[in-house]
Design a protein around this motif. Structure first.
Motif, short mmCIF file in Angstrom:
data_model
loop_
_atom_site.label_atom_id
_atom_site.label_comp_id
_atom_site.label_asym_id
_atom_site.label_seq_id
_atom_site.Cartn_x
_atom_site.Cartn_y
_atom_site.Cartn_z
N TYR A 90 18.07 74.33 69.26
CA TYR A 90 19.15 75.64 67.46
C TYR A 90 19.47 74.43 66.45
O TYR A 90 20.04 75.30 66.22
N GLY A 91 18.86 72.87 66.98
CA GLY A 91 19.04 72.32 65.69
C GLY A 91 20.85 72.56 65.35
O GLY A 91 22.11 71.92 66.26
N PHE A 92 21.33 72.42 64.18
CA PHE A 92 22.16 72.42 63.67
C PHE A 92 23.26 73.73 64.15
O PHE A 92 24.15 73.56 64.02
N TRP A 93 23.22 75.00 64.64
CA TRP A 93 23.76 75.63 65.72
C TRP A 93 23.94 75.20 66.85
O TRP A 93 25.35 74.99 67.05
N GLY A 94 22.89 74.65 67.35
CA GLY A 94 23.46 73.45 68.85
C GLY A 94 24.88 72.72 68.61
O GLY A 94 25.11 73.05 69.45
N GLY A 115 23.58 64.18 66.18
CA GLY A 115 22.43 64.12 65.68
C GLY A 115 22.08 63.28 65.34
O GLY A 115 20.58 63.47 64.39
N TYR A 116 22.38 61.76 65.32
CA TYR A 116 21.33 61.00 64.68
C TYR A 116 20.58 60.67 65.87
O TYR A 116 19.47 60.57 65.41
N LEU A 117 20.45 61.42 67.09
CA LEU A 117 19.41 60.72 67.47
C LEU A 117 18.70 61.64 68.31
O LEU A 117 17.06 61.18 67.35
N PHE A 118 18.90 62.92 66.90
CA PHE A 118 17.68 63.59 66.94
C PHE A 118 17.18 63.82 65.55
O PHE A 118 16.89 64.87 65.62
N GLY A 119 18.12 63.14 64.85
CA GLY A 119 16.69 62.54 63.69
C GLY A 119 17.36 64.20 62.74
O GLY A 119 16.59 64.66 61.67
N LEU A 120 18.49 64.60 63.19
CA LEU A 120 19.25 66.36 61.93
C LEU A 120 19.34 65.13 60.72
O LEU A 120 19.73 63.84 60.86
N GLU A 121 18.79 66.27 59.62
CA GLU A 121 19.73 65.44 58.15
C GLU A 121 21.09 65.75 58.45
O GLU A 121 22.16 65.75 58.63
N ARG A 122 21.23 64.38 57.17
CA ARG A 122 22.86 64.01 57.48
C ARG A 122 23.53 64.74 56.43
O ARG A 122 24.30 65.14 57.58
N LYS A 123 23.01 65.51 56.04
CA LYS A 123 23.90 66.30 55.26
C LYS A 123 24.58 68.00 56.59
O LYS A 123 25.74 68.46 56.79
N ARG A 124 23.01 68.07 56.85
CA ARG A 124 23.45 69.58 57.99
C ARG A 124 24.04 68.63 59.16
O ARG A 124 25.46 69.56 59.50
N ALA A 125 23.66 67.94 59.76
CA ALA A 125 24.68 67.03 60.70
C ALA A 125 26.02 66.94 60.37
O ALA A 125 26.78 67.21 61.08
N PHE A 126 26.88 66.82 59.16
CA PHE A 126 28.29 66.17 58.43
C PHE A 126 28.32 67.72 58.67
O PHE A 126 29.70 68.12 59.30
N LEU A 127 28.04 68.85 57.90
CA LEU A 127 28.38 70.38 57.81
C LEU A 127 28.70 71.08 59.24
O LEU A 127 29.34 71.26 59.85
N ALA A 128 27.27 70.51 60.22
CA ALA A 128 27.31 71.11 61.82
C ALA A 128 29.39 70.85 62.74
O ALA A 128 29.62 71.25 63.35
N ASN A 129 29.16 69.23 61.99
CA ASN A 129 30.05 68.74 62.85
C ASN A 129 31.29 69.02 62.40
O ASN A 129 32.34 69.65 62.83
N ALA A 130 31.60 69.45 60.95
CA ALA A 130 32.61 69.61 60.51
C ALA A 130 33.37 70.87 61.08
O ALA A 130 34.24 71.36 61.45
N VAL A 131 32.32 72.46 60.37
CA VAL A 131 32.56 73.64 61.02
C VAL A 131 32.79 73.59 62.97
O VAL A 131 33.81 73.91 63.20
N GLY A 132 31.97 72.74 63.56
CA GLY A 132 32.78 73.34 65.09
C GLY A 132 33.79 72.30 65.09
O GLY A 132 34.69 72.49 66.11
#
Length: 153
Positions: A90-94, A115-132
């Motif tokens: 699910y990427g960002f949502w997962g 996020g780092y290991l699965f190569g998510l874009e840093r901004k999207r990974a930050f946003l996913a972490n912040a919302v989570g």
């Protein structure tokens, strides 16, 4: 009160509790409920840039050493096992849902690693972490306030 707030923020940065411990600590010590939420949330969000600095600079340097590399591979495998299916599918949502779960081992530390290991874009990974983190903090905040009111009756 300032010392209690600082202690709560340190708990929120700690990998042993994150905001799941910081928020209840602050509320039980009598810190303003909104200030406790905001400060613990902010402290927990600050972990993401610290972790990314670690991945970019420190991790690359230490990977030369056998024991560090062995430990890093162990931690990476644990992070992949915990968040792997959701983040990969699910990427960002997962990643967001994984970090939002207020259970041990599902916070921003593991979310940053995943996020780092699965190569998510840093901004999207930050946003996913912040919302989570925000969702997790809100759940813990409401649960703690509700429990405190139940004990006061």
């Amino acid at each position: 009160m300032l010392l209690d707030l600082l202690t709560a923020m340190l708990w929120s940065i700690s990998p042993f509790g994150e905001a799941k411990v910081g928020i209840p600590y602050a509320l039980l010590k009598g810190v303003n409920i909104y200030l406790a939420f905001f400060c613990c949330f902010l402290a927990n969000v600050l972990i993401f840039p610290i972790m990314n600095f670690f991945f970019d600079v420190v991790n690359r340097y230490f990977l030369k050493w056998y024991y560090y590399k062995k430990a890093a591979i162990f931690v990476g495998r644990r992070a992949k096992a915990g968040a792997g299916k959701n983040v990969k599918k699910y990427g960002f949502w997962g990643l967001m849902v994984f970090v939002a779960l207020p259970f041990p081992g599902t916070g921003v530390y593991v979310g940053s690693i995943a996020g780092y290991l699965f190569g998510l874009e840093r901004k999207r990974a930050f946003l996913a972490n912040a919302v989570g983190i925000f969702i997790s903090c809100a759940i813990i905040w409401v649960a703690t306030l509700t429990a405190m009111q139940g004990f006061n009756k």
